[in-house]
Scaffold this motif. Structure first.
Motif, PDB file in Angstrom:
ATOM      1  N   ARG A  94      15.274  31.269  -4.442  1.00 28.78           N
ATOM      2  CA  ARG A  94      16.358  30.722  -5.266  1.00 28.78           C
ATOM      3  C   ARG A  94      16.141  29.204  -5.340  1.00 28.78           C
ATOM      4  N   ILE A  95      15.877  28.722  -6.534  1.00 25.98           N
ATOM      5  CA  ILE A  95      15.539  27.308  -6.733  1.00 25.98           C
ATOM      6  C   ILE A  95      16.698  26.623  -7.437  1.00 25.98           C
ATOM      7  N   TRP A  96      17.009  25.414  -7.009  1.00 28.28           N
ATOM      8  CA  TRP A  96      18.014  24.647  -7.739  1.00 28.28           C
ATOM      9  C   TRP A  96      17.567  23.189  -7.872  1.00 28.28           C
ATOM     10  N   VAL A  97      18.223  22.482  -8.785  1.00 28.39           N
ATOM     11  CA  VAL A  97      17.969  21.047  -8.945  1.00 28.39           C
ATOM     12  C   VAL A  97      19.306  20.325  -8.798  1.00 28.39           C
ATOM     13  N   LEU A  98      19.253  19.011  -8.615  1.00 31.50           N
ATOM     14  CA  LEU A  98      20.487  18.243  -8.479  1.00 31.50           C
ATOM     15  C   LEU A  98      21.004  17.835  -9.854  1.00 31.50           C
ATOM     16  N   ARG A  99      22.275  17.894  -9.996  1.00 30.32           N
ATOM     17  CA  ARG A  99      22.983  17.482 -11.227  1.00 30.32           C
ATOM     18  C   ARG A  99      22.325  18.006 -12.517  1.00 30.32           C
ATOM     19  N   PRO A 100      22.163  19.326 -12.613  1.00 29.86           N
ATOM     20  CA  PRO A 100      21.531  19.864 -13.828  1.00 29.86           C
ATOM     21  C   PRO A 100      22.340  19.574 -15.093  1.00 29.86           C
ATOM     22  N   GLU A 101      23.650  19.330 -14.903  1.00 27.58           N
ATOM     23  CA  GLU A 101      24.522  19.103 -16.078  1.00 27.58           C
ATOM     24  C   GLU A 101      24.155  17.837 -16.841  1.00 27.58           C
ATOM     25  N   CYS A 102      23.401  16.934 -16.201  1.00 28.02           N
ATOM     26  CA  CYS A 102      23.022  15.697 -16.885  1.00 28.02           C
ATOM     27  C   CYS A 102      21.901  15.925 -17.909  1.00 28.02           C
ATOM     28  N   GLY A 103      21.267  17.082 -17.851  1.00 32.06           N
ATOM     29  CA  GLY A 103      20.254  17.412 -18.847  1.00 32.06           C
ATOM     30  C   GLY A 103      18.986  16.596 -18.733  1.00 32.06           C
ATOM     31  N   ALA A 104      18.728  16.036 -17.537  1.00 37.74           N
ATOM     32  CA  ALA A 104      17.552  15.175 -17.378  1.00 37.74           C
ATOM     33  C   ALA A 104      16.275  15.986 -17.114  1.00 37.74           C
ATOM     34  N   LEU A 105      16.400  17.263 -16.832  1.00 38.68           N
ATOM     35  CA  LEU A 105      15.269  18.152 -16.531  1.00 38.68           C
ATOM     36  C   LEU A 105      14.403  17.593 -15.397  1.00 38.68           C
ATOM     37  N   PRO A 106      14.966  17.551 -14.204  1.00 36.33           N
ATOM     38  CA  PRO A 106      14.252  16.947 -13.070  1.00 36.33           C
ATOM     39  C   PRO A 106      13.037  17.750 -12.617  1.00 36.33           C
TER      40      PRO A 106
END
Lengths: 254, 397
Positions: free
Chosen positions: A235-247
């Motif tokens: 299960r992979i996640w990124v920080l603050r995905p709502e910002c749409g920065a595509l980290p």
């Protein structure tokens, strides 16, 4: 009619299909194409160079990156013991000063309660080297930009006017004002201090004794980061995905 | 020869009635406060910006940015009203439009003085804004357009002074368009940052433009009132009518601005990002609540509204005071907007981060603010003294 009987029937072929049936099939095909075409034209998320995963996934789409190499990092977050060797290694390698909130990478911590037991949780953070970096978009003089070879977000200190808009724009608080450089400084995945010297890892990843930080080319299917990102069980996640920065910094639990 | 002709121009434009010891003393006083105030900013280049200003990694912007926005917005407002008056001629405000053009230039100079000492390396800005422009950057567009606007307005003012009406109208229009676009980009600087939910969204650029119309009307009334006050003269009927027109605009836009502020705050409480709601709560019930309820709502909105109603749009002194209060409210509103967006830590929930970060402007920051206010006061007095006759327009363009 059961399956055995069906198997005995001969294929009637397409020659005998009535014209109306062919037309219906064509119409359906056109409708499906139209919906997809219309969708991609209207879609506001499809940028030329920046591709993330689908709406429900943060894992990048395969083969969708314009860079020769595409560096990223995945954190096996629950392995982190807050020994801060990564922070020290980064300071030493990249000459990051002490004080005035100067760091290129750090470890955040918080208390969580699991089944009534308090537990310390650690989270390493650094620049996320986003595919759609807000800092790069806002910089008035292109002092910060995506390196075309590696996709790493780098700084050209001599062009930085110190307006600090990139600091306000960064969703990850990854930038600081460096008095030494009199410009904004940030993590560059050790591009100048290690990668360009032939090293395969960043200083922080190399220093980590708990194997938290896995650094590599996420385009290359032979790398560990690729394997971790694409293993279906992870299960992979990124920080603050709502910002749409595509980290390009990902998180998972080992 | 050239000196002679410039001397001739000034001989025709200056108002010798203002060559009084009191005026001289006031002018020198503001000149000293400019030097003292802006020295606080210049000190940042010697001792380091991070040592002089109280900005941090987490709160990279503060009162200098908000003050810059305040003066830039006021300049835009003045410029728009002046351009509308020059362009369409028939408006009652045309009679005071020359003064508005001058004050628009003065206000943008105050803005430039503030941002000039806020930016760490302004010399690099001058070089790389030209050599390495980034067309996706709102900051780049904002700086370029405000630069263009001030250039247009200076030539426009030259046209006004030398009687070249055609140049004045064309450049005035170009300047106003550049100012509106620059103002819009200033709103865009904040509005296009998804990392700051309190700023992010399409409303902010329009909100900034509304603020420009509000501040511009207030400044028009206030500076015209003061211009006659320092001369101890009564306004002519035509000037009174012009100022009253500005009063009507002030009342109308104040109501629009109040409506926009109300809905802007409500939106954070009906959904959306938690960081936005926490930021809005900083104003409603948090560390910025006194700023918001006392300075923005009471001083900047309700009391002026009451004063405007009591003045029946006739009593110029009362309207000027209302305009002054609104400008104070606008100044605080810009601060609350900048601070509100940055006080909520992006890593909320980690590292024992407080709900609201701590930022109090330093003495040096206050010094720069006083310097920028002094730029406007000094510019006003110099304008009245040197171009007083130009401001006394007898008829519409």
């Amino acid at each position: 009619m059961n399956i055995e009987d069906l198997e005995k029937e001969s294929n009637e072929g397409v020659e005998t299909l009535p014209l109306a049936e062919r037309r219906n099939f064509l119409k359906m095909g056109l409708m499906v194409t139209g919906v997809f075409l219309g969708g991609s034209v209207l879609s506001l998320t499809s940028a030329d160079t920046a591709k993330g995963g689908t709406a429900d996934s943060v894992i990048p789409a395969e083969g969708a990156y314009p860079y020769t190499k595409h560096y990223g990092m995945i954190m096996r977050q629950n392995n982190c013991i807050d020994c801060e060797k990564c922070i020290d290694a980064c300071r030493e390698t990249n000459h990051v000063p002490v004080g005035h909130g100067a760091w290129r990478t750090t470890i955040q911590e918080r208390l969580t309660t699991l089944d009534g037991v308090e537990k310390q949780e650690f989270r390493p953070i650094l620049c996320n080297h986003c595919n759609r970096p807000p800092c790069v978009r806002v910089c008035p003089t292109k002092a910060t930009y995506k390196d075309p070879e590696t996709g790493i977000v780098v700084m050209n200190y001599s062009k930085c006017i110190g307006c600090k808009t990139c600091m306000a724009a960064c969703p990850y608080n990854a930038r600081y004002f460096s008095h030494d450089k009199y410009a904004i400084d940030k993590c560059n995945f050790c591009l100048d201090t290690r990668l360009s010297m032939g090293e395969k890892e960043t200083a922080c990843a190399a220093a980590c004794p708990a194997d938290v930080r896995v650094f590599g080319d996420i385009k290359d299917s032979s790398t560990e980061i690729y394997q971790l990102l694409h293993k279906p069980d992870n299960r992979i996640w990124v920080l603050r995905p709502e910002c749409g920065a595509l980290p390009n910094v990902f998180y998972m639990n080992a | 020869m050239a000196n002679n002709s410039i001397a001739n121009i000034f001989a025709e434009t200056q108002d010798t009635s203002l060559a009084t010891p009191a005026m001289n003393r006031a002018t020198i006083f503001f000149l000293i406060t400019i030097v003292a105030g802006l020295s606080c900013g210049v000190a940042s280049f010697i001792f380091g910006h991070e040592a002089i200003y109280n900005n941090t990694r987490e709160v990279p912007w503060g009162m200098l940015i908000s003050t810059y926005a305040f003066w830039a917005i006021t300049s835009t407002g003045l410029c728009i009203y002046a351009a509308i008056s020059h362009l369409f001629g028939g408006t009652r405000m045309a009679i005071v439009s020359n003064r508005m053009v001058w004050m628009s230039i003065v206000c943008i100079m105050a803005a430039f003085a503030t941002i000039g000492v806020e930016i760490a390396s302004p010399h690099r800005m001058i070089i790389y804004n030209i050599l390495s422009p980034n067309p996706t950057s709102n900051i780049w567009w904002m700086g370029t357009l405000y630069g263009l606007a001030v250039g247009c307005m200076i030539v426009e003012f030259f046209g006004i002074v030398t009687g070249l009406a055609r140049i004045a109208v064309i450049l005035g229009t170009a300047g106003a368009i550049a100012e509106v676009l620059a103002n819009s980009c200033l709103g865009g600087v904040f509005a296009t940052l998804p990392s700051r939910p309190y700023w992010y969204g399409g409303q902010l650029p329009i909100y900034f433009l509304t603020a420009a119309f509000l501040s511009g009307a207030c400044a028009t009334i206030l500076f015209n009132y003061l211009a006659y006050k320092i001369r101890g003269k009564e306004m002519s009927e035509a000037v009174k009518n012009g100022v009253k027109s500005a009063g009507k605009a002030m009342l109308l836009v104040l109501i629009l601005y109040a409506v926009a502020t109300f809905w802007r705050l409500v939106m954070y409480y009906v959904g959306g990002d938690e960081l936005g709601r926490i930021a809005a709560s900083a104003l409603v019930s948090g560390p910025l609540s006194i700023n918001f309820w006392v300075m923005e709502v009471c001083v900047g909105l309700l009391v002026p509204l009451l004063l405007i109603i009591l003045s029946r749009l006739e009593n110029i002194a009362m309207m000027a005071f209302a305009g002054f209060l609104i400008l104070i409210g606008q100044f605080v509103a810009r601060y609350d907007l900048v601070a509100g967006g940055l006080l909520v830590p992006v890593s909320l929930g980690w590292d024992n981060a407080p709900t609201y970060l701590d930022y109090v402007p330093s003495v040096f920051e206050f010094g720069v603010i006083i310097g920028s206010i002094s730029v406007v006061c000094f510019g006003f007095l110099i304008g009245e003294r040197v171009f007083g006759k130009v401001f006394e327009q007898k008829e519409h363009h």
